[in-house]
Design a protein around this motif. Structure first.
Motif, PDB file in Angstrom:
ATOM      1  N   PRO A 128      13.814  43.629  41.942  1.00  0.00           N
ATOM      2  CA  PRO A 128      14.662  43.924  43.109  1.00  0.00           C
ATOM      3  C   PRO A 128      14.023  44.991  44.003  1.00  0.00           C
ATOM      4  CG  PRO A 128      15.981  43.825  41.110  1.00  0.00           C
ATOM      5  CD  PRO A 128      14.545  43.776  40.674  1.00  0.00           C
ATOM      6  N   LEU A 129      13.958  44.701  45.280  1.00  0.00           N
ATOM      7  CA  LEU A 129      13.353  45.622  46.236  1.00  0.00           C
ATOM      8  C   LEU A 129      14.460  46.459  46.868  1.00  0.00           C
ATOM      9  CD1 LEU A 129      10.555  46.304  47.404  1.00  0.00           C
ATOM     10  CD2 LEU A 129      11.027  44.692  49.247  1.00  0.00           C
ATOM     11  N   THR A 130      14.918  47.445  46.126  1.00  0.00           N
ATOM     12  CA  THR A 130      16.008  48.298  46.606  1.00  0.00           C
ATOM     13  C   THR A 130      15.522  49.134  47.782  1.00  0.00           C
ATOM     14  OG1 THR A 130      16.840  48.440  44.351  1.00  0.00           O
ATOM     15  CG2 THR A 130      17.694  50.029  45.954  1.00  0.00           C
ATOM     16  N   PRO A 131      16.222  49.071  48.916  1.00  0.00           N
ATOM     17  CA  PRO A 131      15.780  49.850  50.080  1.00  0.00           C
ATOM     18  C   PRO A 131      15.771  51.347  49.771  1.00  0.00           C
ATOM     19  CG  PRO A 131      17.439  48.223  50.708  1.00  0.00           C
ATOM     20  CD  PRO A 131      17.400  48.256  49.212  1.00  0.00           C
ATOM     21  N   LEU A 132      14.789  52.036  50.283  1.00  0.00           N
ATOM     22  CA  LEU A 132      14.691  53.478  50.103  1.00  0.00           C
ATOM     23  C   LEU A 132      15.622  54.194  51.065  1.00  0.00           C
ATOM     24  CD1 LEU A 132      10.794  53.766  49.915  1.00  0.00           C
ATOM     25  CD2 LEU A 132      12.404  53.770  47.991  1.00  0.00           C
ATOM     26  N   ALA A 133      16.102  55.365  50.654  1.00  0.00           N
ATOM     27  CA  ALA A 133      16.986  56.145  51.530  1.00  0.00           C
ATOM     28  C   ALA A 133      16.256  56.543  52.805  1.00  0.00           C
ATOM     29  CB  ALA A 133      17.484  57.381  50.791  1.00  0.00           C
ATOM     30  N   ASP A 134      14.970  56.799  52.674  1.00  0.00           N
ATOM     31  CA  ASP A 134      14.159  57.155  53.839  1.00  0.00           C
ATOM     32  C   ASP A 134      13.209  56.008  54.193  1.00  0.00           C
ATOM     33  OD1 ASP A 134      12.715  57.400  51.527  1.00  0.00           O
ATOM     34  OD2 ASP A 134      11.586  59.167  52.179  1.00  0.00           O
ATOM     35  N   ASP A 135      13.768  54.802  54.307  1.00  0.00           N
ATOM     36  CA  ASP A 135      12.978  53.598  54.595  1.00  0.00           C
ATOM     37  C   ASP A 135      12.111  53.822  55.834  1.00  0.00           C
ATOM     38  OD1 ASP A 135      11.931  51.097  54.912  1.00  0.00           O
ATOM     39  OD2 ASP A 135      13.862  50.066  55.192  1.00  0.00           O
ATOM     40  N   PRO A 136      10.784  53.725  55.683  1.00  0.00           N
ATOM     41  CA  PRO A 136       9.912  53.996  56.830  1.00  0.00           C
ATOM     42  C   PRO A 136       9.787  52.819  57.794  1.00  0.00           C
ATOM     43  CG  PRO A 136       8.582  53.453  54.927  1.00  0.00           C
ATOM     44  CD  PRO A 136      10.017  53.460  54.444  1.00  0.00           C
ATOM     45  N   LEU A 137      10.248  51.620  57.393  1.00  0.00           N
ATOM     46  CA  LEU A 137      10.006  50.430  58.206  1.00  0.00           C
ATOM     47  C   LEU A 137      10.599  50.532  59.611  1.00  0.00           C
ATOM     48  CD1 LEU A 137       8.755  47.618  58.352  1.00  0.00           C
ATOM     49  CD2 LEU A 137      10.872  46.690  57.398  1.00  0.00           C
ATOM     50  N   PRO A 138      11.880  50.925  59.790  1.00  0.00           N
ATOM     51  CA  PRO A 138      12.427  50.946  61.158  1.00  0.00           C
ATOM     52  C   PRO A 138      11.620  51.810  62.126  1.00  0.00           C
ATOM     53  CG  PRO A 138      14.210  51.104  59.562  1.00  0.00           C
ATOM     54  CD  PRO A 138      12.928  51.246  58.793  1.00  0.00           C
ATOM     55  N   GLY A 139      11.229  53.006  61.685  1.00  0.00           N
ATOM     56  CA  GLY A 139      10.478  53.885  62.564  1.00  0.00           C
ATOM     57  C   GLY A 139       9.106  53.333  62.890  1.00  0.00           C
ATOM     58  N   ARG A 140       8.419  52.819  61.868  1.00  0.00           N
ATOM     59  CA  ARG A 140       7.090  52.255  62.099  1.00  0.00           C
ATOM     60  C   ARG A 140       7.160  51.021  62.997  1.00  0.00           C
ATOM     61  NH1 ARG A 140       4.393  52.472  55.986  1.00  0.00           N
ATOM     62  NH2 ARG A 140       4.355  54.766  55.798  1.00  0.00           N
ATOM     63  N   LEU A 141       8.177  50.214  62.782  1.00  0.00           N
ATOM     64  CA  LEU A 141       8.314  49.006  63.593  1.00  0.00           C
ATOM     65  C   LEU A 141       8.620  49.347  65.047  1.00  0.00           C
ATOM     66  CD1 LEU A 141       9.831  45.655  62.673  1.00  0.00           C
ATOM     67  CD2 LEU A 141      10.793  46.806  64.648  1.00  0.00           C
ATOM     68  N   ALA A 142       9.491  50.324  65.277  1.00  0.00           N
ATOM     69  CA  ALA A 142       9.831  50.710  66.647  1.00  0.00           C
ATOM     70  C   ALA A 142       8.593  51.151  67.410  1.00  0.00           C
ATOM     71  CB  ALA A 142      10.878  51.821  66.633  1.00  0.00           C
ATOM     72  N   THR A 143       7.694  51.853  66.722  1.00  0.00           N
ATOM     73  CA  THR A 143       6.450  52.278  67.360  1.00  0.00           C
ATOM     74  C   THR A 143       5.513  51.101  67.601  1.00  0.00           C
ATOM     75  OG1 THR A 143       6.615  54.453  66.296  1.00  0.00           O
ATOM     76  CG2 THR A 143       4.446  53.790  67.120  1.00  0.00           C
ATOM     77  N   ALA A 144       5.391  50.221  66.595  1.00  0.00           N
ATOM     78  CA  ALA A 144       4.480  49.076  66.703  1.00  0.00           C
ATOM     79  C   ALA A 144       4.913  48.087  67.773  1.00  0.00           C
ATOM     80  CB  ALA A 144       4.379  48.374  65.356  1.00  0.00           C
ATOM     81  N   LEU A 145       6.211  48.026  68.055  1.00  0.00           N
ATOM     82  CA  LEU A 145       6.713  47.077  69.053  1.00  0.00           C
ATOM     83  C   LEU A 145       6.100  47.297  70.434  1.00  0.00           C
ATOM     84  CD1 LEU A 145      10.505  46.835  68.119  1.00  0.00           C
ATOM     85  CD2 LEU A 145       8.911  44.907  68.286  1.00  0.00           C
ATOM     86  N   ARG A 146       5.639  48.515  70.695  1.00  0.00           N
ATOM     87  CA  ARG A 146       5.034  48.786  72.000  1.00  0.00           C
ATOM     88  C   ARG A 146       3.737  48.008  72.204  1.00  0.00           C
ATOM     89  NH1 ARG A 146       5.476  55.247  70.823  1.00  0.00           N
ATOM     90  NH2 ARG A 146       7.764  55.359  70.630  1.00  0.00           N
TER      91      ARG A 146
END
Length: 476
Positions: A128-146
């Motif tokens: 099971p890939l339990t999401p981390l409390a400090d999941d880095p994906l949203p922040g990294r993705l928001a930057t990469a979207l540019r």
């Protein structure tokens, strides 16, 4: 006036796509089986070939790369050998690979043991890939979207996209379209995406089992509205694709598959081709036609596979844009033309001896749309209608002459006394007959009108008819 239909194949190299989702490694052990194990009633496989392929969201990225797109991928893996193999293969495909490696989980791996092109067993390695409390994906993705034009979320219900809402919000805030291959029953978390691509089974898990196509259509439209989607694309297996959009009639594209060998990864190919086409500036309906064509190619391959730009271009342009077609090929060509927003005109007749009146009539008919279909009575139906001495020219010759006219796109035979059944299948935008017919006499008119089309009669050149020509030849 007819529009030009000569269009270059999309330049996918223009498309900059970010893929995020559940990353997997598909591992294949292949060998011969020649005996049964003495330990248990199972075949013994002598493994002589091992192959690793990117799977899940990684397969979507690989499909995009195969089409020539600029691709970036983000997701979670373990800190293990399988992650090394996955990253190496993604980088080898020129994919900008940005993995978040976690030591607390293994890289999701699907091991398939193969023999004689058959899968004997699949072994899954995952936790099971339990999401981390400090999941880095949203922040990294928001930057990469540019750096990209479009976001693809490939959800395999493994945990990476357990909470896609902030990812969708980031993309839409930056004016980027979001395409999602969904999983599970909670589609509310995908609200506000541009487009979802569920298969029929996945859709029915959300809206309930649909015993009739009309019920499926109504529920799918309601779901699209509730989720505030720009579009919903339902993959229907052997029945092709169904596209639903606001203020547009549903568009169904019949399958392009000639032989179904393995459906593994077909959904990945659909969403990847769709994203590539949209990223290259192609309008949605034609993008769906390209995706449908790509799906028809990939199911003819073994395992998770991709379709190259050359393969897709060859197959897509392989649609018969002119010439003689049987009814099945005609329906496929019409569906693809509709996906290109082309207007379909249809007429019919015996066309026994082609004359000036026919040529003028067909030229007028072509001016009413983009594609002109001429349905032609076969020899038996001509005899039933015109008498035992007709036709003068056999069906093959009549069709060949018609296909040679610049105004005619497709020529298709029919066996019945009228083409009503064929017309009701094609559902042309415009049904045309000569002015000597009254509208209520035109076969198939009711079907065309019921589908929102129109029925037109055109004036004929006076004094021109096959009967007069035959009479003159016989000295009558």
């Amino acid at each position: 006036m007819s529009r030009s239909t000569s269009r270059p194949f999309p330049d996918f190299s223009r498309a900059r796509i970010l893929v995020a989702g559940d990353l997997m490694l598909d591992r294949y052990w292949t060998g011969q089986t020649e005996r049964i194990s003495p330990e248990a009633p199972v075949p013994v496989v002598h493994v002589d070939h091992i192959e690793d392929r990117p799977g899940g969201a990684a397969n979507v990225a690989l499909n995009l790369s195969a089409l020539g797109c600029q691709v970036m991928i983000m997701g979670v893996t373990g800190a293990d050998e399988a992650a090394d193999s996955l990253e190496a293969r993604l980088r080898a495909a020129a994919i900008d690979t940005r993995l978040h490696r976690r030591a607390d989980v293994p890289t999701i791996t699907k091991l398939r043991v193969m023999s004689h092109h058959q899968q004997l067993i699949r072994l899954d390695f995952e936790a099971p890939l339990t999401p981390l409390a400090d999941d880095p994906l949203p922040g990294r993705l928001a930057t990469a979207l540019r750096e990209v034009d479009l976001l693809v979320l490939s959800d395999y219900a493994k945990g990476t996209l357990a909470h896609p809402e902030p990812l969708i919000a980031s993309a839409r805030a930056q004016g980027k379209r979001v395409l999602i291959d969904p999983k599970g029953r909670d589609y509310a978390r995908y609200r506000g995406a541009t487009l979802l691509t569920p298969n029929r089974a996945e859709l029915e898990a959300v809206v309930g089992h649909c015993t009739q196509d009309l019920v499926l259509l109504e529920r799918a439209q309601r779901l699209r509205q509730e989720l505030e989607l720009d579009a919903l694309l339902v993959t229907l297996g052997e029945r092709g694709l169904l596209l639903l959009r606001p203020d547009c009639a549903p568009l169904q594209l019949p399958t392009r598959a000639r032989e179904v060998f393995d459906v593994t990864g077909a959904g990945d190919t659909v969403i990847a081709t769709l994203a590539a086409a949209l990223g290259a500036g192609i309008e949605l309906t034609e993008a769906c036609a390209l995706a449908n064509c790509a799906a028809g190619l990939v199911v003819g391959k073994l395992g998770t596979a991709t379709v190259s730009q050359h393969e897709l271009a060859t197959a897509y342009h392989g649609v018969a844009w002119h010439g003689l077609l049987d009814p099945a090929a005609l329906l496929e060509a019409v569906a693809t033309a509709r996906a290109r927003n082309e207007r379909i005109v249809m007429t019919n007749g015996c066309f026994d001896i082609l004359h000036e009146g026919h040529v003028a009539y067909l030229q007028q008919a072509k001016q009413l749309g983009d594609r002109l279909i001429v349905a032609v009575n076969d020899d038996d139906s001509v005899r039933r209608l015109k008498g035992a001495e007709r036709p003068i020219n056999p069906l093959a010759q009549r069709m060949a002459v018609l296909a040679g006219l610049a105004s005619v796109d497709w020529v298709c035979p029919f066996r019945d006394d009228t083409p009503e059944a064929l017309i009701c299948e094609v559902k042309p935008d415009v049904l045309v007959k000569g002015g000597d017919y009254r509208p209520e006499e035109i076969a198939g008119a009711a079907c065309v009108r019921a589908n929102g089309g129109e029925v037109r009669t055109l004036d004929l050149l006076p004094g021109r008819s096959t009967t007069r020509i035959i009479g003159a030849l016989r000295g009558r």
